[in-house]
Design an enzyme around this catalytic site. Sequence first.
Site, PDB file in Angstrom:
ATOM      1  N   SER A  52      -5.471  -8.498  -4.762  1.00 39.51           N
ATOM      2  CA  SER A  52      -6.422  -7.760  -3.926  1.00 39.51           C
ATOM      3  C   SER A  52      -7.634  -8.654  -3.683  1.00 39.51           C
ATOM      4  O   SER A  52      -7.917  -9.554  -4.484  1.00 39.51           O
ATOM      5  CB  SER A  52      -6.881  -6.502  -4.661  1.00 39.51           C
ATOM      6  OG  SER A  52      -8.005  -5.928  -4.004  1.00 39.51           O
ATOM      7  N   TYR A  63     -10.049  -2.218 -11.980  1.00 41.32           N
ATOM      8  CA  TYR A  63      -9.067  -2.732 -11.015  1.00 41.32           C
ATOM      9  C   TYR A  63      -9.399  -4.192 -10.661  1.00 41.32           C
ATOM     10  O   TYR A  63      -8.509  -5.055 -10.640  1.00 41.32           O
ATOM     11  CB  TYR A  63      -9.103  -1.841  -9.776  1.00 41.32           C
ATOM     12  CG  TYR A  63      -8.170  -2.220  -8.654  1.00 41.32           C
ATOM     13  CD1 TYR A  63      -6.809  -1.936  -8.729  1.00 41.32           C
ATOM     14  CD2 TYR A  63      -8.647  -2.827  -7.494  1.00 41.32           C
ATOM     15  CE1 TYR A  63      -5.946  -2.253  -7.689  1.00 41.32           C
ATOM     16  CE2 TYR A  63      -7.803  -3.148  -6.448  1.00 41.32           C
ATOM     17  CZ  TYR A  63      -6.455  -2.862  -6.539  1.00 41.32           C
ATOM     18  OH  TYR A  63      -5.609  -3.177  -5.505  1.00 41.32           O
TER      19      TYR A  63
HETATM   20  N1  LIG Z   1      -3.682  -0.447   0.101  1.00 37.63           N
HETATM   21  C1  LIG Z   1      -4.691  -1.268  -0.138  1.00 37.63           C
HETATM   22  O1  LIG Z   1      -5.794  -1.132   0.437  1.00 37.63           O
HETATM   23  C2  LIG Z   1      -4.515  -2.439  -1.084  1.00 37.63           C
HETATM   24  C3  LIG Z   1      -5.488  -3.446  -1.030  1.00 37.63           C
HETATM   25  C4  LIG Z   1      -5.346  -4.533  -1.893  1.00 37.63           C
HETATM   26  C5  LIG Z   1      -4.290  -4.603  -2.753  1.00 37.63           C
HETATM   27  N2  LIG Z   1      -3.377  -3.594  -2.792  1.00 37.63           N
HETATM   28  C6  LIG Z   1      -2.263  -3.729  -3.744  1.00 37.63           C
HETATM   29  O2  LIG Z   1      -1.047  -3.615  -3.048  1.00 37.63           O
HETATM   30  C7  LIG Z   1      -0.039  -3.143  -3.943  1.00 37.63           C
HETATM   31  C8  LIG Z   1       0.706  -1.990  -3.284  1.00 37.63           C
HETATM   32  O3  LIG Z   1      -0.219  -0.935  -3.088  1.00 37.63           O
HETATM   33  P1  LIG Z   1      -0.098   0.130  -1.896  1.00 37.63           P
HETATM   34  O4  LIG Z   1      -1.409   0.213  -1.269  1.00 37.63           O
HETATM   35  O5  LIG Z   1       1.100  -0.136  -1.079  1.00 37.63           O
HETATM   36  O6  LIG Z   1       0.036   1.474  -2.767  1.00 37.63           O
HETATM   37  P2  LIG Z   1       1.125   2.647  -2.796  1.00 37.63           P
HETATM   38  O7  LIG Z   1       1.523   3.014  -1.404  1.00 37.63           O
HETATM   39  O8  LIG Z   1       0.527   3.676  -3.682  1.00 37.63           O
HETATM   40  O9  LIG Z   1       2.368   1.966  -3.506  1.00 37.63           O
HETATM   41  C9  LIG Z   1       2.359   1.630  -4.872  1.00 37.63           C
HETATM   42  C10 LIG Z   1       3.770   1.299  -5.281  1.00 37.63           C
HETATM   43  O10 LIG Z   1       3.762   0.897  -6.655  1.00 37.63           O
HETATM   44  C11 LIG Z   1       4.770   1.626  -7.334  1.00 37.63           C
HETATM   45  N3  LIG Z   1       4.418   1.834  -8.735  1.00 37.63           N
HETATM   46  C12 LIG Z   1       3.225   2.171  -9.261  1.00 37.63           C
HETATM   47  N4  LIG Z   1       3.332   2.298 -10.592  1.00 37.63           N
HETATM   48  C13 LIG Z   1       4.609   2.028 -10.917  1.00 37.63           C
HETATM   49  C14 LIG Z   1       5.351   2.010 -12.120  1.00 37.63           C
HETATM   50  N5  LIG Z   1       4.794   2.303 -13.306  1.00 37.63           N
HETATM   51  N6  LIG Z   1       6.668   1.705 -12.081  1.00 37.63           N
HETATM   52  C15 LIG Z   1       7.265   1.415 -10.904  1.00 37.63           C
HETATM   53  N7  LIG Z   1       6.631   1.423  -9.724  1.00 37.63           N
HETATM   54  C16 LIG Z   1       5.320   1.729  -9.735  1.00 37.63           C
HETATM   55  C17 LIG Z   1       4.856   2.955  -6.591  1.00 37.63           C
HETATM   56  O11 LIG Z   1       6.123   3.542  -6.850  1.00 37.63           O
HETATM   57  P3  LIG Z   1       6.351   5.160  -6.849  1.00 37.63           P
HETATM   58  O12 LIG Z   1       5.391   5.747  -5.881  1.00 37.63           O
HETATM   59  O13 LIG Z   1       7.787   5.302  -6.439  1.00 37.63           O
HETATM   60  O14 LIG Z   1       6.094   5.564  -8.227  1.00 37.63           O
HETATM   61  C18 LIG Z   1       4.709   2.492  -5.151  1.00 37.63           C
HETATM   62  O15 LIG Z   1       5.938   2.048  -4.641  1.00 37.63           O
HETATM   63  C19 LIG Z   1      -0.758  -2.766  -5.240  1.00 37.63           C
HETATM   64  O16 LIG Z   1      -0.603  -3.793  -6.187  1.00 37.63           O
HETATM   65  C20 LIG Z   1      -2.215  -2.658  -4.807  1.00 37.63           C
HETATM   66  O17 LIG Z   1      -3.101  -2.915  -5.870  1.00 37.63           O
HETATM   67  C21 LIG Z   1      -3.454  -2.514  -1.971  1.00 37.63           C
END
Ligand SMILES: NC(=O)c1ccc[n+]([C@@H]2O[C@H](COP(=O)([O-])OP(=O)(O)OC[C@H]3O[C@@H](n4cnc5c(N)ncnc54)[C@H](OP(=O)(O)O)[C@@H]3O)[C@@H](O)[C@H]2O)c1
Length: 263
Positions: free
Chosen positions: A140, A153
Amino acid sequence: MKGKVTLITGSSSGIGAAIALKLWSLGANVVITGRNEKRIQEVVNKCQNRDNQRALGMRADLLVDKDIEQLVAKTIKEFGKIDILVNNAGIGTTVQLNDQKYIETFDEIFKTNVRCIQVLTKLVVPYLEITKGNIINVSSFEGLRPNPVTMVYCMAKSALDMFTKCLALSLGPKGIRVNSVNPAAIRTPIFQTVTENDKMLDCVEKYCKTAYPLRRIGEPEEVAELVAFLASDTTASFITGALIPIDGGSLRADLSAIDYINL
Ligand SMILES: NC(=O)c1ccc[n+]([C@@H]2O[C@H](COP(=O)([O-])OP(=O)(O)OC[C@H]3O[C@@H](n4cnc5c(N)ncnc54)[C@H](OP(=O)(O)O)[C@@H]3O)[C@@H](O)[C@H]2O)c1
């Protein structure tokens, strides 16, 4: 990407799902995983059947070491190799030092965003040594700049960034590249999950329209394009140990000047 085997954690939702669909569109086999069976299946269903290409859905809770072992074992049983590991699964928090649940939340965040990645990467590297594959960590921009609201975080993503840099040094001589993408706000369910407020994404989007130099929130597909670039030995053959911001220019902006609560 044709014939490559790619394992993308957190691909049941958001950025991970977009990465899986992008790599699939480029001809890769994809392992789609998360905890929610229904959402995993929905992403698998979007990968239309093609000859010599498979999308495999597999439920795994990354907090359970045995689930991680099975994820790797089943991938190898199904495909016989792994070319690309995308450590994308992650969770967020706004917990503060004086909150009662601070230590509990700290442990949960570090387990998901840092520890799980160690367990999985340790198991996958021997296979990457054979394929001369590569690793992409989804970090991030909060690993690169402090934000008091999301302190834990930020710390976890910073630890992940150091893992990317150190691992790139140790695996480089084996022909394995390790890189990171560091997104700013991207349109996914994560904001709602973290805050339990279904209006939070709207607030974040409004904030980005004011604060980010590009005047908008990012889309998961834009992160997926960058991951596909880094995953390819054609486009990124000489890139390792890189932390690449994908942030609408926000790392260059003075965000502290904007009162996002009262926008
Ligand atoms: N969106 C943003 O603004 C943003 C910005 C910077 C970085 N990120 C990073 O991008 C990555 C993806 O985030 P996202 O925004 O796409 O969020 P998201 O839509 O909430 O997706 C998170 C994913 O992680 C999986 N997950 C979480 N805990 C888990 C566990 N214990 N075991 C297995 N799977 C798990 C979830 O699976 P289930 O739902 O099936 O449990 C889901 O597929 C993360 O690392 C986040 O920190 C996001």
